[in-house]
Write an enzyme that holds these catalytic residues in place. Sequence first.
Site, PDB file in Angstrom:
ATOM      1  N   SER A   1       0.834  -1.186   0.000  1.00  0.00           N
ATOM      2  CA  SER A   1       0.000   0.000   0.000  1.00  0.00           C
ATOM      3  C   SER A   1       0.881   1.251   0.000  1.00  0.00           C
ATOM      4  O   SER A   1       1.774   1.373  -0.838  1.00  0.00           O
ATOM      5  CB  SER A   1      -0.958  -0.039   1.193  1.00  0.00           C
TER       6      SER A   1
ATOM      7  N   ARG B   1     -12.304   7.116   9.060  1.00  0.00           N
ATOM      8  CA  ARG B   1     -11.868   5.723   9.172  1.00  0.00           C
ATOM      9  C   ARG B   1     -12.961   4.777   8.690  1.00  0.00           C
ATOM     10  O   ARG B   1     -12.674   3.760   8.050  1.00  0.00           O
ATOM     11  CB  ARG B   1     -11.515   5.412  10.631  1.00  0.00           C
TER      12      ARG B   1
ATOM     13  N   ASP C   1      -8.869  -6.759  -4.411  1.00  0.00           N
ATOM     14  CA  ASP C   1      -8.543  -5.414  -3.951  1.00  0.00           C
ATOM     15  C   ASP C   1      -9.237  -4.373  -4.831  1.00  0.00           C
ATOM     16  O   ASP C   1      -8.975  -4.287  -6.026  1.00  0.00           O
ATOM     17  CB  ASP C   1      -7.025  -5.222  -4.009  1.00  0.00           C
TER      18      ASP C   1
ATOM     19  N   HIS D   1      -8.047  -5.548   0.066  1.00  0.00           N
ATOM     20  CA  HIS D   1      -6.771  -4.832   0.218  1.00  0.00           C
ATOM     21  C   HIS D   1      -6.073  -5.192   1.522  1.00  0.00           C
ATOM     22  O   HIS D   1      -4.846  -5.328   1.562  1.00  0.00           O
ATOM     23  CB  HIS D   1      -7.024  -3.322   0.151  1.00  0.00           C
ATOM     24  N   ASP D   2      -6.824  -5.359   2.591  1.00  0.00           N
ATOM     25  CA  ASP D   2      -6.229  -5.719   3.875  1.00  0.00           C
ATOM     26  C   ASP D   2      -5.589  -7.098   3.869  1.00  0.00           C
ATOM     27  O   ASP D   2      -4.907  -7.468   4.834  1.00  0.00           O
ATOM     28  CB  ASP D   2      -7.286  -5.656   4.983  1.00  0.00           C
TER      29      ASP D   2
END
Length: 351
Positions: free
Chosen positions: A135, A201, A289, A318-319
């Site tokens: 990332s 967030r 992702d 993505h995580d």
Amino acid sequence: MSTQHYRYNGTVELESGAQLEGIDIGYHTFGKLNAAKDNVVWVCHALTANSDVFDWWKGIVGEGYFFNPEEHFIVCANVLSSNYGSTNPLSINPATGQPFHLDFPQVTIRDMVQAHLRLANYLGIDKIDILIGGSLGGQQALEWSIMEPERIKQLILIATNAKHSPWGIAFNESQRLALQADATFNNGTPEGGSLGLKAARSMALLSYRGYKAYNIRQHEDDDNITDNFRASSYQSYQGDKLVNRFNAYSYWYLTKAMDSHHVGRNRGGLEKALASIKAQTLVIGIKSDILFPVEEQQYLFQHIPKAAYSEFDSFYAHDGFLIETDTLTKIISSFIKTDVRGKIIELQKIA
């Protein structure tokens, strides 16, 4: 292990032309630099992480894992703008004697790397055997491999890109709008913008995970409820977690830095910049992702001269670069132990 601190007392000129009179860099090291100085693994961290890579990337880095202090000298440094030991918007502005807050200068990915070059020199690191990041960490690693192609031997880029996309910038701008919507963001206090940060967030999580992860993890067993859903409480909980460990001003500047990422800037374009990389490179994409889609990693593979490519699927989207450590270990070990340059590494063949 506690955070170590490096103080550079000279004037630091940023890419914008603004200057910082001295900078602090928080960092962690694990293991020892060997006599040949050829066992350095430098990890570049992502957006809101810190330099304690053993804490947030357990399973791939740490005692008994692939990158371990028995074999490697592992370094991870906190980026400029982050509040984990490095100069950031809550640092004291020497011109006023007060925290910078929104008077902090804009920092780019390139500026972050320039700071870490100084740390590497301070630590006596002439060569980096493996430079790795995912990332925003991958953006740093990519920049570094272009700025100092001779210093980097092997480069591992996970779920990252050559320039930040309009899609990614739009996500970041939406989060900054949430920060601005919080009236306390302009109050000039360390807690300013906390409610906006919580909302930001929540937005970010949607880009990190995606539809499938929420359907699996936040599924309701009771078909009769009409409020207080698991997905709702999860968003609130994750927002509070970040507010308790971070600040809105660092978040603002870090998202701006991510937006600035473009390795072709003032270098004749993306392809020319990527062609200058000399490191043996592994590019890894995650099929699910949505923030850094695999076409961005495929582009890196196509334009970095000595590159290999692999991708895997994960319902974490993505995580997955933080969570799927067993899968990453298999891919990375195949790359490092075998000359696979210019090839696509098929995960099923090495599982």
